[in-house]
Enzyme design. Sequence first.
Site, PDB file in Angstrom:
ATOM      1  N   GLU A 311      39.234  42.855  42.480  1.00 30.09           N
ATOM      2  CA  GLU A 311      39.368  42.185  41.185  1.00 30.09           C
ATOM      3  C   GLU A 311      38.807  43.044  40.054  1.00 30.09           C
ATOM      4  O   GLU A 311      37.776  43.690  40.195  1.00 30.09           O
ATOM      5  CB  GLU A 311      38.622  40.847  41.229  1.00 30.09           C
ATOM      6  CG  GLU A 311      38.610  40.091  39.915  1.00 30.09           C
ATOM      7  CD  GLU A 311      37.648  38.918  39.910  1.00 30.09           C
ATOM      8  OE1 GLU A 311      37.738  38.085  38.997  1.00 30.09           O
ATOM      9  OE2 GLU A 311      36.807  38.822  40.830  1.00 30.09           O
ATOM     10  N   LYS A 380      45.453  34.813  36.848  1.00 38.43           N
ATOM     11  CA  LYS A 380      44.562  33.808  37.416  1.00 38.43           C
ATOM     12  C   LYS A 380      44.705  32.478  36.694  1.00 38.43           C
ATOM     13  O   LYS A 380      44.633  32.404  35.464  1.00 38.43           O
ATOM     14  CB  LYS A 380      43.113  34.302  37.344  1.00 38.43           C
ATOM     15  CG  LYS A 380      42.109  33.394  38.053  1.00 38.43           C
ATOM     16  CD  LYS A 380      40.706  33.978  37.990  1.00 38.43           C
ATOM     17  CE  LYS A 380      39.703  33.117  38.744  1.00 38.43           C
ATOM     18  NZ  LYS A 380      38.334  33.647  38.638  1.00 38.43           N
ATOM     19  N   CYS A 437      39.291  35.734  42.995  1.00 35.87           N
ATOM     20  CA  CYS A 437      37.916  35.246  43.039  1.00 35.87           C
ATOM     21  C   CYS A 437      37.855  33.845  43.638  1.00 35.87           C
ATOM     22  O   CYS A 437      38.372  33.610  44.717  1.00 35.87           O
ATOM     23  CB  CYS A 437      37.308  35.305  41.632  1.00 35.87           C
ATOM     24  SG  CYS A 437      35.524  35.039  41.589  1.00 35.87           S
TER      25      CYS A 437
END
Length: 570
Positions: A311, A380, A437
């Site tokens: 990430e 995301k 995440c």
Amino acid sequence: MNAPSRAAGAGTRPAAARIGFLEALAHRIILSQGWVRFAIAVAAGAVGALAMPPYGLFPALIVSLAVAVWLIDGAAIGGSGRRTVLVCAGIGWAWGFGYFTAGLWWLGAAFLVEADQFAWAMPLGVVGLPAVLALFFAAGFAAARLVWSRGASRIAALAFGLAAAEWLRGHLFTGFPWNTLGMALGNNLWTMQGASLVGLYGLTLLAVLIAAAPATLATGATPRGRFGPTLAALATLAGLAAFGAWRVPAAPDPTVAGVRLRLIQPNIPQDERFGAGRREQIVGKYLELSDRALSPQRTGIADITHLIWPESAFPFLIQRDPEALGRIGAALPEGKQLITGAARARTLPEGERLTRENAVFYNSILTIGGGGRPGDTYDKVHLVPFGEYLPGPLDALLRAVGLRQFVSVPGGFTAGDRAGQRILNVPGLPPVAATICYEAIFPSAILPGDPPEGAPAETDRIPGLILNLTNDAWFGDTPGPRQHFAQARLRAVEEGLPLVRDANSGISAVVDAHGRIVASLPLGVEGVLDADLPVRLPGRTLYAAFGDASFGLWLIACLLVALAARRHRS
């Protein structure tokens, strides 16, 4: 045994009977009051946290929930119906505060990465967040008390209250299902297989039923009432383990032909990761690790098909940096694919320059083909409040007093289109269910939903793997990254999909669709991980097909059992 004990729901025995240690302990807890009761509840909750990864001590949850049962028993002493519910809410809050403080203390490490800016706010994360999350358990204990009665049925009442509270915690206010009680069963290879049927929240219901049942050993009025619930709990646990042993094959899962993965774990400290002047060194480090020889068969990029970086790999916008893209393109031969985390700026109309006023940034996964050609992207969807954005109307107010989110992006990140969340298409791979995440901790949120109205339908929306790119360097060598990995691993079992997880500081791993770790790199090391990609399971798991529907049915069943028993004894 005295009258207050009987009112609390504890069983009676002849006065001459010898009271054992467990019974005496239970009675002391039932009769506790004031600050003593509060302290017992906090301590019991903290003990329960030991059942979570990385410790996995399930007996700790038995101790914790048995004490919870006895505390709720004692709440009825000397009070009216409404008062006892309020008392139980207070007990639940204290129990939850102990549980979350002991289980989430590692959040404090993030406040020390930039201590000059965030150390003052550490109590908000280490104490404030547990205090807020404990409100869910306050509601759960209160709900349990509303349907409480004597005997084994009160175990069903507690399971109803706590499982419902955990489901709400995972959904309300953006949701935060971290260390959900079901992870006490979700960290063992055999017992975690139940998630393929009922998911994390179903495991939560089972964990409470199993762990709370031994409370009756000290309070049952008859041998059946004393030992029956514990024997039933042991049978349930044995059955769950037997199902897991049957479900997990002895042989390794087969792998996808022609796919060879290389995961890069650079282990760049968070305080250096986005430091000024680090741009060239960081790109150089990624490229050096990517082409490092590990064996005569894996000499570098030439011997793999897909290269994966974690990430937010870059301290700059890689899509707007021709020089960096050129270096990556030169290192990436034709036929190879790079999958990397990166901040991404919204595409602007032709001729419009990026400024602070028109900038919209996403936390994204980018794909880059041979020679540096851009490919598909994923933005995301589930951002971290205060970590990646400042919630709604609080934004202007908090910025006015100098507070910003942890990620240094002007204005914070913008969430991707939830309705348009989709498969990441990577040449040479099966369709990819992409997560970034902590998106991987949300059950039933891994697979893409229906495409937005008017959007072209994708030819194949059935994923072949879960991809999770993350950066857990914020939390150092603490339980946090280990808990994160355990929760992502459980998603593989729920969905029947292999998991490919690349983390900056670890744990990076390839996990098969049964939850077995095929290959991994430990926390806190720099390394390169080469692995083949396991295949997905044929068909869909029960949980993938029906989500939390089965959990809802079991939750209603526990409520009906508790209500029936309460009515019978009224």
